[in-house]
Motif scaffolding. Structure first.
Motif, PDB file in Angstrom:
ATOM      1  N   PRO A  74      17.229 -10.824 -22.830  1.00 39.29           N
ATOM      2  CA  PRO A  74      17.482 -10.209 -21.522  1.00 39.29           C
ATOM      3  C   PRO A  74      17.032 -11.078 -20.347  1.00 39.29           C
ATOM      4  O   PRO A  74      17.677 -11.084 -19.296  1.00 39.29           O
ATOM      5  N   VAL A  75      15.929 -11.818 -20.513  1.00 37.93           N
ATOM      6  CA  VAL A  75      15.453 -12.633 -19.406  1.00 37.93           C
ATOM      7  C   VAL A  75      16.446 -13.738 -19.073  1.00 37.93           C
ATOM      8  O   VAL A  75      16.565 -14.150 -17.908  1.00 37.93           O
ATOM      9  N   VAL A  76      17.187 -14.213 -20.076  1.00 37.61           N
ATOM     10  CA  VAL A  76      18.228 -15.213 -19.830  1.00 37.61           C
ATOM     11  C   VAL A  76      19.368 -14.590 -19.032  1.00 37.61           C
ATOM     12  O   VAL A  76      19.916 -15.212 -18.115  1.00 37.61           O
ATOM     13  N   VAL A  77      19.720 -13.360 -19.386  1.00 40.23           N
ATOM     14  CA  VAL A  77      20.734 -12.641 -18.618  1.00 40.23           C
ATOM     15  C   VAL A  77      20.284 -12.495 -17.166  1.00 40.23           C
ATOM     16  O   VAL A  77      21.058 -12.723 -16.231  1.00 40.23           O
ATOM     17  N   GLY A  78      19.027 -12.136 -16.983  1.00 42.52           N
ATOM     18  CA  GLY A  78      18.496 -12.020 -15.633  1.00 42.52           C
ATOM     19  C   GLY A  78      18.575 -13.323 -14.869  1.00 42.52           C
ATOM     20  O   GLY A  78      18.918 -13.341 -13.674  1.00 42.52           O
ATOM     21  N   LEU A  79      18.273 -14.421 -15.540  1.00 45.73           N
ATOM     22  CA  LEU A  79      18.336 -15.732 -14.895  1.00 45.73           C
ATOM     23  C   LEU A  79      19.757 -16.081 -14.473  1.00 45.73           C
ATOM     24  O   LEU A  79      19.992 -16.559 -13.352  1.00 45.73           O
ATOM     25  N   VAL A  80      20.720 -15.823 -15.364  1.00 43.90           N
ATOM     26  CA  VAL A  80      22.122 -16.123 -15.051  1.00 43.90           C
ATOM     27  C   VAL A  80      22.598 -15.278 -13.873  1.00 43.90           C
ATOM     28  O   VAL A  80      23.240 -15.785 -12.934  1.00 43.90           O
ATOM     29  N   VAL A  81      22.294 -13.984 -13.898  1.00 42.13           N
ATOM     30  CA  VAL A  81      22.690 -13.095 -12.795  1.00 42.13           C
ATOM     31  C   VAL A  81      22.011 -13.525 -11.499  1.00 42.13           C
ATOM     32  O   VAL A  81      22.630 -13.510 -10.425  1.00 42.13           O
ATOM     33  N   TYR A  82      20.747 -13.919 -11.593  1.00 46.72           N
ATOM     34  CA  TYR A  82      20.015 -14.384 -10.405  1.00 46.72           C
ATOM     35  C   TYR A  82      20.721 -15.591  -9.783  1.00 46.72           C
ATOM     36  O   TYR A  82      20.922 -15.641  -8.560  1.00 46.72           O
ATOM     37  N   VAL A  83      21.087 -16.549 -10.621  1.00 44.46           N
ATOM     38  CA  VAL A  83      21.753 -17.758 -10.118  1.00 44.46           C
ATOM     39  C   VAL A  83      23.095 -17.408  -9.482  1.00 44.46           C
ATOM     40  O   VAL A  83      23.450 -17.926  -8.410  1.00 44.46           O
ATOM     41  N   MET A  84      23.835 -16.498 -10.110  1.00 51.87           N
ATOM     42  CA  MET A  84      25.149 -16.130  -9.592  1.00 51.87           C
ATOM     43  C   MET A  84      25.051 -15.381  -8.261  1.00 51.87           C
ATOM     44  O   MET A  84      25.929 -15.511  -7.405  1.00 51.87           O
ATOM     45  N   LEU A  85      23.985 -14.597  -8.086  1.00 54.26           N
ATOM     46  CA  LEU A  85      23.859 -13.763  -6.883  1.00 54.26           C
ATOM     47  C   LEU A  85      22.978 -14.380  -5.801  1.00 54.26           C
ATOM     48  O   LEU A  85      22.883 -13.835  -4.696  1.00 54.26           O
ATOM     49  N   SER A  86      22.320 -15.494  -6.121  1.00 56.52           N
ATOM     50  CA  SER A  86      21.473 -16.148  -5.127  1.00 56.52           C
ATOM     51  C   SER A  86      22.316 -16.720  -3.989  1.00 56.52           C
ATOM     52  O   SER A  86      23.545 -16.823  -4.098  1.00 56.52           O
ATOM     53  N   ARG A  87      21.666 -17.121  -2.917  1.00 54.66           N
ATOM     54  CA  ARG A  87      22.396 -17.619  -1.748  1.00 54.66           C
ATOM     55  C   ARG A  87      23.243 -18.836  -2.070  1.00 54.66           C
ATOM     56  O   ARG A  87      24.302 -19.038  -1.484  1.00 54.66           O
ATOM     57  N   GLN A  88      22.769 -19.652  -2.998  1.00 55.33           N
ATOM     58  CA  GLN A  88      23.514 -20.843  -3.382  1.00 55.33           C
ATOM     59  C   GLN A  88      24.576 -20.546  -4.444  1.00 55.33           C
ATOM     60  O   GLN A  88      25.394 -21.402  -4.775  1.00 55.33           O
ATOM     61  N   GLY A  89      24.555 -19.335  -4.998  1.00 53.44           N
ATOM     62  CA  GLY A  89      25.487 -18.968  -6.047  1.00 53.44           C
ATOM     63  C   GLY A  89      26.840 -18.553  -5.510  1.00 53.44           C
ATOM     64  O   GLY A  89      27.011 -18.329  -4.305  1.00 53.44           O
ATOM     65  N   PRO A  90      27.816 -18.404  -6.406  1.00 49.00           N
ATOM     66  CA  PRO A  90      29.178 -18.057  -5.964  1.00 49.00           C
ATOM     67  C   PRO A  90      29.293 -16.667  -5.343  1.00 49.00           C
ATOM     68  O   PRO A  90      30.226 -16.407  -4.585  1.00 49.00           O
ATOM     69  N   PHE A  91      28.373 -15.757  -5.669  1.00 48.19           N
ATOM     70  CA  PHE A  91      28.440 -14.405  -5.120  1.00 48.19           C
ATOM     71  C   PHE A  91      27.284 -14.107  -4.161  1.00 48.19           C
ATOM     72  O   PHE A  91      27.011 -12.936  -3.864  1.00 48.19           O
ATOM     73  N   GLY A  92      26.635 -15.158  -3.697  1.00 47.91           N
ATOM     74  CA  GLY A  92      25.505 -14.980  -2.795  1.00 47.91           C
ATOM     75  C   GLY A  92      25.865 -14.314  -1.494  1.00 47.91           C
ATOM     76  O   GLY A  92      25.047 -13.614  -0.886  1.00 47.91           O
ATOM     77  N   VAL A  93      27.109 -14.479  -1.063  1.00 45.00           N
ATOM     78  CA  VAL A  93      27.539 -13.904   0.209  1.00 45.00           C
ATOM     79  C   VAL A  93      27.524 -12.379   0.178  1.00 45.00           C
ATOM     80  O   VAL A  93      27.460 -11.725   1.226  1.00 45.00           O
ATOM     81  N   LEU A  94      27.551 -11.793  -1.017  1.00 46.87           N
ATOM     82  CA  LEU A  94      27.559 -10.339  -1.141  1.00 46.87           C
ATOM     83  C   LEU A  94      26.185  -9.716  -0.881  1.00 46.87           C
ATOM     84  O   LEU A  94      26.082  -8.517  -0.639  1.00 46.87           O
ATOM     85  N   GLY A  95      25.145 -10.524  -0.950  1.00 51.82           N
ATOM     86  CA  GLY A  95      23.802 -10.038  -0.687  1.00 51.82           C
ATOM     87  C   GLY A  95      23.309  -8.992  -1.675  1.00 51.82           C
ATOM     88  O   GLY A  95      22.638  -8.031  -1.290  1.00 51.82           O
ATOM     89  N   LEU A  96      23.625  -9.167  -2.944  1.00 49.86           N
ATOM     90  CA  LEU A  96      23.284  -8.166  -3.964  1.00 49.86           C
ATOM     91  C   LEU A  96      21.954  -8.427  -4.657  1.00 49.86           C
ATOM     92  O   LEU A  96      21.438  -7.534  -5.337  1.00 49.86           O
TER      93      LEU A  96
END
Length: 234
Positions: A74-96
């Protein structure tokens, strides 16, 4: 020893009096987990039925991948989601990031393989019984999937409960993507970790009692559903 008994007494008092913080954290945990469970079931159950009914080139590989992903850390899943949703990630603009929505996304990713794998095993056995009948009726693949899901609903509910049990006790991914923010993303598991670190054992124990009660309730429901399913087949 006295401190331990004092902590237990205070924890029981918090549960008995429905402490506001305890209730808030519990309700948020249920909101996040039930939301993730509904979304995961909408993905996993049709997918499992499709894997039973339809034959396609990468079917066996898909099933093998689903079974393998059941053990995904699960912590790996959290890391992947974190990267995707971070400001530098592809979905960072959503602010989730650091919102309940991010926690729901992480839980969905974690429990979809579990629910799909358990559901696939149940529907595969049901398909062996219904195959000739459904084929003779000249039903479409969608109708066959719908029939399997409806008639196997009790076994599928067991799969959903297993997913709920996995999600409600998750801490690693939730801590990474939620941030454990008070009155925003703090849930049962992350609150227990925080309160234990602070030495606030009374609230930690009270939260633990609630979490244990949920786990026992889910396991009893799975046991009951499994028993009634077996009795219904006789």
């Amino acid at each position: 020893m006295g401190d331990l008994w004092d902590g237990l007494a205070q924890a029981l008092w918090l549960v008995a009096t429905l402490d506001p913080d305890l209730v808030e954290i519990t309700l948020r945990s249920l909101q996040v987990t039930l939301s993730a469970l509904v979304i995961a079931c909408l993905i996993a159950l049709p997918l499992s039925a499709l894997l039973v009914v339809k034959r396609f080139r990468f079917r066996r590989i898909t099933i093998a991948v689903l079974n393998a992903l059941m053990g995904l850390p699960p912590v790996v899943v959290g890391l992947v989601v974190y990267v995707m949703l971070s400001r530098q990630g592809p979905f960072g603009v959503l602010g989730l990031l650091f919102t309940p929505t991010a926690m729901i996304i992480a839980q969905v990713i974690i429990i979809v393989p579990l629910i799909a794998s358990i559901a696939h095993q149940a529907l595969r056995d049901l398909w062996a019984e219904y195959h000739d009948l459904l084929i003779s009726l000249n039903t479409s693949k969608r109708q066959r999937m719908a029939a399997l899901i409806w008639d196997g609903r009790r076994a599928l509910l067991t799969a959903a409960l297993a997913g709920f049990g996995r999600a409600i006790g998750e801490v690693g991914a939730i801590m990474v993507v939620g941030g454990n923010i008070d009155h925003a993303t703090r849930v049962l598991t992350t609150a227990i970790a925080l309160e234990t670190g602070k030495g606030e054992f009374a609230l930690a124990l009270a939260l633990g009692f609630v979490l244990i009660a949920m786990a026992i309730g889910v396991n009893l429901a799975i046991h009951w559903l499994g028993r009634t399913e077996r009795e219904g087949r006789w």
